[in-house]
Design a protein around this motif. Sequence first.
Motif, PDB file in Angstrom:
ATOM      1  N   THR A   1      36.521  -1.956  67.949  1.00 17.91           N
ATOM      2  CA  THR A   1      36.889  -1.067  69.040  1.00 17.91           C
ATOM      3  C   THR A   1      37.651   0.099  68.435  1.00 17.91           C
ATOM      4  O   THR A   1      38.626  -0.108  67.715  1.00 17.91           O
ATOM      5  CB  THR A   1      37.744  -1.808  70.091  1.00 17.91           C
ATOM      6  OG1 THR A   1      36.994  -2.930  70.568  1.00 17.91           O
ATOM      7  CG2 THR A   1      38.096  -0.908  71.250  1.00 17.91           C
ATOM      8  N   PHE A   2      37.182   1.319  68.712  1.00 20.70           N
ATOM      9  CA  PHE A   2      37.737   2.502  68.064  1.00 20.70           C
ATOM     10  C   PHE A   2      38.058   3.581  69.078  1.00 20.70           C
ATOM     11  O   PHE A   2      37.379   3.713  70.087  1.00 20.70           O
ATOM     12  CB  PHE A   2      36.733   3.065  67.048  1.00 20.70           C
ATOM     13  CG  PHE A   2      36.283   2.053  66.033  1.00 20.70           C
ATOM     14  CD1 PHE A   2      37.077   1.785  64.938  1.00 20.70           C
ATOM     15  CD2 PHE A   2      35.103   1.366  66.192  1.00 20.70           C
ATOM     16  CE1 PHE A   2      36.687   0.839  63.993  1.00 20.70           C
ATOM     17  CE2 PHE A   2      34.696   0.415  65.263  1.00 20.70           C
ATOM     18  CZ  PHE A   2      35.494   0.153  64.158  1.00 20.70           C
ATOM     19  N   VAL A   3      39.083   4.377  68.772  1.00 23.24           N
ATOM     20  CA  VAL A   3      39.422   5.556  69.570  1.00 23.24           C
ATOM     21  C   VAL A   3      39.134   6.781  68.716  1.00 23.24           C
ATOM     22  O   VAL A   3      39.640   6.892  67.602  1.00 23.24           O
ATOM     23  CB  VAL A   3      40.903   5.546  70.007  1.00 23.24           C
ATOM     24  CG1 VAL A   3      41.238   6.824  70.763  1.00 23.24           C
ATOM     25  CG2 VAL A   3      41.214   4.316  70.851  1.00 23.24           C
TER      26      VAL A   3
ATOM     27  N   ILE B   1      37.980   9.167  73.143  1.00 26.73           N
ATOM     28  CA  ILE B   1      36.931   8.258  73.596  1.00 26.73           C
ATOM     29  C   ILE B   1      37.135   6.891  72.962  1.00 26.73           C
ATOM     30  O   ILE B   1      37.308   6.777  71.754  1.00 26.73           O
ATOM     31  CB  ILE B   1      35.535   8.799  73.236  1.00 26.73           C
ATOM     32  CG1 ILE B   1      35.351  10.194  73.841  1.00 26.73           C
ATOM     33  CG2 ILE B   1      34.452   7.846  73.721  1.00 26.73           C
ATOM     34  CD1 ILE B   1      34.023  10.830  73.498  1.00 26.73           C
ATOM     35  N   VAL B   2      37.099   5.857  73.812  1.00 23.72           N
ATOM     36  CA  VAL B   2      37.198   4.472  73.348  1.00 23.72           C
ATOM     37  C   VAL B   2      35.773   3.946  73.208  1.00 23.72           C
ATOM     38  O   VAL B   2      34.985   3.984  74.157  1.00 23.72           O
ATOM     39  CB  VAL B   2      37.999   3.601  74.336  1.00 23.72           C
ATOM     40  CG1 VAL B   2      38.057   2.161  73.836  1.00 23.72           C
ATOM     41  CG2 VAL B   2      39.396   4.166  74.540  1.00 23.72           C
ATOM     42  N   PHE B   3      35.438   3.503  71.992  1.00 27.25           N
ATOM     43  CA  PHE B   3      34.116   2.957  71.701  1.00 27.25           C
ATOM     44  C   PHE B   3      34.210   1.477  71.381  1.00 27.25           C
ATOM     45  O   PHE B   3      35.139   1.039  70.699  1.00 27.25           O
ATOM     46  CB  PHE B   3      33.512   3.625  70.457  1.00 27.25           C
ATOM     47  CG  PHE B   3      33.070   5.041  70.670  1.00 27.25           C
ATOM     48  CD1 PHE B   3      31.935   5.324  71.398  1.00 27.25           C
ATOM     49  CD2 PHE B   3      33.783   6.077  70.105  1.00 27.25           C
ATOM     50  CE1 PHE B   3      31.508   6.629  71.562  1.00 27.25           C
ATOM     51  CE2 PHE B   3      33.371   7.394  70.266  1.00 27.25           C
ATOM     52  CZ  PHE B   3      32.228   7.668  71.002  1.00 27.25           C
ATOM     53  N   ASP B   4      33.196   0.737  71.820  1.00 31.24           N
ATOM     54  CA  ASP B   4      32.985  -0.631  71.370  1.00 31.24           C
ATOM     55  C   ASP B   4      31.799  -0.562  70.416  1.00 31.24           C
ATOM     56  O   ASP B   4      30.689  -0.220  70.812  1.00 31.24           O
ATOM     57  CB  ASP B   4      32.683  -1.555  72.543  1.00 31.24           C
ATOM     58  CG  ASP B   4      32.386  -2.975  72.100  1.00 31.24           C
ATOM     59  OD1 ASP B   4      32.924  -3.410  71.060  1.00 31.24           O
ATOM     60  OD2 ASP B   4      31.604  -3.666  72.790  1.00 31.24           O
TER      61      ASP B   4
ATOM     62  N   ALA C   1      42.010   0.707  74.898  1.00 32.11           N
ATOM     63  CA  ALA C   1      41.382  -0.005  73.785  1.00 32.11           C
ATOM     64  C   ALA C   1      42.038  -1.369  73.585  1.00 32.11           C
ATOM     65  O   ALA C   1      41.351  -2.375  73.404  1.00 32.11           O
ATOM     66  CB  ALA C   1      41.465   0.822  72.507  1.00 32.11           C
ATOM     67  N   ALA C   2      43.368  -1.405  73.641  1.00 27.07           N
ATOM     68  CA  ALA C   2      44.087  -2.672  73.486  1.00 27.07           C
ATOM     69  C   ALA C   2      43.733  -3.644  74.610  1.00 27.07           C
ATOM     70  O   ALA C   2      43.514  -4.837  74.362  1.00 27.07           O
ATOM     71  CB  ALA C   2      45.592  -2.413  73.446  1.00 27.07           C
TER      72      ALA C   2
ATOM     73  N   SER D   1      38.359 -12.189  69.658  1.00 28.87           N
ATOM     74  CA  SER D   1      37.566 -12.594  68.496  1.00 28.87           C
ATOM     75  C   SER D   1      36.303 -11.749  68.341  1.00 28.87           C
ATOM     76  O   SER D   1      35.810 -11.583  67.223  1.00 28.87           O
ATOM     77  CB  SER D   1      37.185 -14.069  68.599  1.00 28.87           C
ATOM     78  OG  SER D   1      36.361 -14.291  69.727  1.00 28.87           O
ATOM     79  N   GLN D   2      35.779 -11.181  69.432  1.00 22.60           N
ATOM     80  CA  GLN D   2      34.559 -10.392  69.349  1.00 22.60           C
ATOM     81  C   GLN D   2      34.826  -8.893  69.247  1.00 22.60           C
ATOM     82  O   GLN D   2      34.000  -8.154  68.733  1.00 22.60           O
ATOM     83  CB  GLN D   2      33.680 -10.646  70.568  1.00 22.60           C
ATOM     84  CG  GLN D   2      33.121 -12.043  70.605  1.00 22.60           C
ATOM     85  CD  GLN D   2      32.252 -12.254  71.833  1.00 22.60           C
ATOM     86  OE1 GLN D   2      32.330 -11.511  72.798  1.00 22.60           O
ATOM     87  NE2 GLN D   2      31.426 -13.286  71.779  1.00 22.60           N
ATOM     88  N   ARG D   3      35.980  -8.436  69.741  1.00 24.85           N
ATOM     89  CA  ARG D   3      36.193  -6.988  69.839  1.00 24.85           C
ATOM     90  C   ARG D   3      37.184  -6.420  68.828  1.00 24.85           C
ATOM     91  O   ARG D   3      37.162  -5.223  68.559  1.00 24.85           O
ATOM     92  CB  ARG D   3      36.625  -6.649  71.254  1.00 24.85           C
ATOM     93  CG  ARG D   3      35.502  -6.951  72.230  1.00 24.85           C
ATOM     94  CD  ARG D   3      35.830  -6.575  73.615  1.00 24.85           C
ATOM     95  NE  ARG D   3      34.642  -6.744  74.444  1.00 24.85           N
ATOM     96  CZ  ARG D   3      34.668  -7.112  75.688  1.00 24.85           C
ATOM     97  NH1 ARG D   3      35.822  -7.315  76.296  1.00 24.85           N
ATOM     98  NH2 ARG D   3      33.553  -7.244  76.363  1.00 24.85           N
TER      99      ARG D   3
END
Length: 122
Positions: free
Chosen positions: A100-102, A48-51, A85-86, A94-96
């Motif tokens: 951002t995590f997997v 799961i990719v999370f912001d 994610a990338a 600059s914001q992410r």
Amino acid sequence: MFAGVAGDRDTEKQVAAQIDSGPIICWSQDAVVRPGAIRCTEVGRVYIVFDGGGPQNSSIVGWDLVPSPEVIGVFADPGDAHAAAADFIQTSPSQRAGRTFVWNIEIGWYDRRLISGHGRPA
């Protein structure tokens, strides 16, 4: 906050029964596991990719997660998740970057640190 992953409605209810309490209410978010032809119950785990939120191994839990994580995508393949994610980070570096995590999660997992007084670990 992110509590767990369920592959079907019955598991979802079991996870919620462990965690629901006065200050914590579980809600569900349906997500398609990419590629779409794969069902999460067939893979046994998802990526799961999370912001937002934090890394999977963080000791911070519950209300301390600021901001609450937003699910960007759910994948059967770790390479696809990291590529997504990338790509997500590149839309606003600059914001992410750094938020951002997997996560690599087995179907049926839930964060046992959130178990309410009436819940019992499975």
